[in-house]
Design an enzyme around this catalytic site. Structure first.
Site, PDB file in Angstrom:
ATOM      1  N   CYS A 128      -8.351   8.834 -21.248  1.00 24.10           N
ATOM      2  CA  CYS A 128      -8.299   7.371 -21.327  1.00 24.10           C
ATOM      3  C   CYS A 128      -8.523   6.861 -22.748  1.00 24.10           C
ATOM      4  CB  CYS A 128      -9.328   6.764 -20.379  1.00 24.10           C
ATOM      5  SG  CYS A 128     -10.978   7.485 -20.502  1.00 24.10           S
ATOM      6  N   HIS A 240     -12.790   0.190 -21.758  1.00 26.22           N
ATOM      7  CA  HIS A 240     -13.242   0.892 -22.962  1.00 26.22           C
ATOM      8  C   HIS A 240     -12.876   0.085 -24.204  1.00 26.22           C
ATOM      9  CE1 HIS A 240     -14.341   4.230 -20.594  1.00 26.22           C
ATOM     10  NE2 HIS A 240     -13.455   5.131 -20.968  1.00 26.22           N
TER      11      HIS A 240
END
Length: 335
Positions: A128, A240
């Protein structure tokens, strides 16, 4: 299309269902697979109930066109041959095959054609943190070759799964009640804290997560780019953030970089305007599809340096959406 989701009961598995629906992905038949523990549970997709089947070596994938797998590296390795035996394309969200030379590692905005060379029938979905970074780096790479990257990540609890997200929420409840927070998923309490430790430590004192960013970026971008990362877990649920410094072969102005980001596929630029404090933040990015870029500026320490801030939803673009976009590219290109 006949589609299967392996790991259907997990956080990413559930996100696959949401993303497939949002993207109006063409599905004629859908099958859901999980562990013995989750087998028999049901999930709703487009107003229809589906029963999760137990994944075994006798599971029949002969009529499945594409299987999205997100059940962990061990499961992917064990069942890859079962899934791909009859020609099913396996788009794998685990770390099992990412660095295998015969498995392409694909971010559709960057290297979609790599998905065509899949001798084992497997396409790797990158980590990710790498996905959102290379989407941004690719815009700069088109202007001038990037030689070095330094990145500090601020990673949400979702990167450690649904139970980690729940633990973070539980910890805040426990703290508010004056109780000692329960710590099981992370090395330390995450609520009211940041932890400079994601994944296991390696012999070079980097973590495995940090080295993923080094190795995966080079493979995806077909580049000699060097990446030095510090990965930090923060008390955020599911998006994130990354502070990124790049060094290019020629100087690039902030204005030139901003224009490149604005033109790039999959990127939304969020910049301060008229004195208003606008920049990407997890609070507003969670649940969104694009990679958001802001705080774009020239690096005062290096004439060939740029620095910028990148935020993306970890479960969505960092996992399920990227995999679905790979499948969409294959369908659009009849591959």
């Amino acid at each position: 299309m006949n589609i299967a989701i392996v790991g259907a009961s997990g956080a990413v598995g559930q996100e696959f269902l949401r993303v497939l629906d949002e993207q109006d992905f063409p599905i004629d038949n859908l099958r859901l697979f999980g562990s013995k523990r989750s087998a028999g549970q049901t999930r709703t997709f487009r107003s229809k109930e589906y029963v999760i089947e137990e994944l075994t070596h006798d599971s029949d994938f002969s009529n499945v066109d594409i299987a999205f797998t997100s059940a962990g590296a061990g499961t992917s390795k064990e069942y890859a041959d079962t899934i791909t035996a009859h020609g099913t394309i396996m788009i794998d969200n685990s770390s099992a095959f990412r660095m295998d030379p015969d498995v392409p590692l694909v971010v559709p905005e960057v290297n979609p054609k790599d998905a065509l060379d899949r001798p084992r029938g497997i396409i790797g979905n990158p980590n990710c943190t790498t996905i959102q970074m290379v989407v941004a780096l690719n815009a700069i790479e088109k202007l001038s070759h990037i030689t070095n990257v330094h990145v500090a990540t601020y990673q949400a609890a979702s990167g450690a799964g649904a139970t980690a997200m729940q633990e973070l929420q539980n910890q805040y409840g426990e703290i508010s009640r004056g109780e000692k927070p329960t710590v099981e998923k992370f090395a330390h309490q995450l609520a009211d804290n940041v932890i400079p430790h994601v994944d296991i430590f390696l012999d070079n004192d980097y973590t495995k997560e940090e080295m993923k960013m080094y190795n995966e970026t080079r493979k995806i971008m077909h580049s000699d780019i060097k990446v030095s990362a510090t990965c930090v877990r923060v008390p955020v649920l599911r998006a994130h953030s990354e502070a990124i410094w790049v060094k290019t072969e020629r100087p690039i102005s902030a204005a030139e970089a901003r224009e490149a980001f604005e033109k790039a596929e999959g990127i939304v630029v969020v910049e301060e305007r008229d004195g208003k404090k606008h920049y990407p933040m997890p609070l507003f990015v969670a649940g969104k599809d694009p990679v958001y870029v802001g705080r774009i500026r020239e690096d005062v320490s290096d004439p060939c340096g740029l620095t910028f801030w990148v935020v993306a939803d970890q479960i969505k673009k960092g996992a399920a959406l990227n995999a679905v976009q790979i499948a969409q590219w294959l369908i659009a290109n009849d591959k």
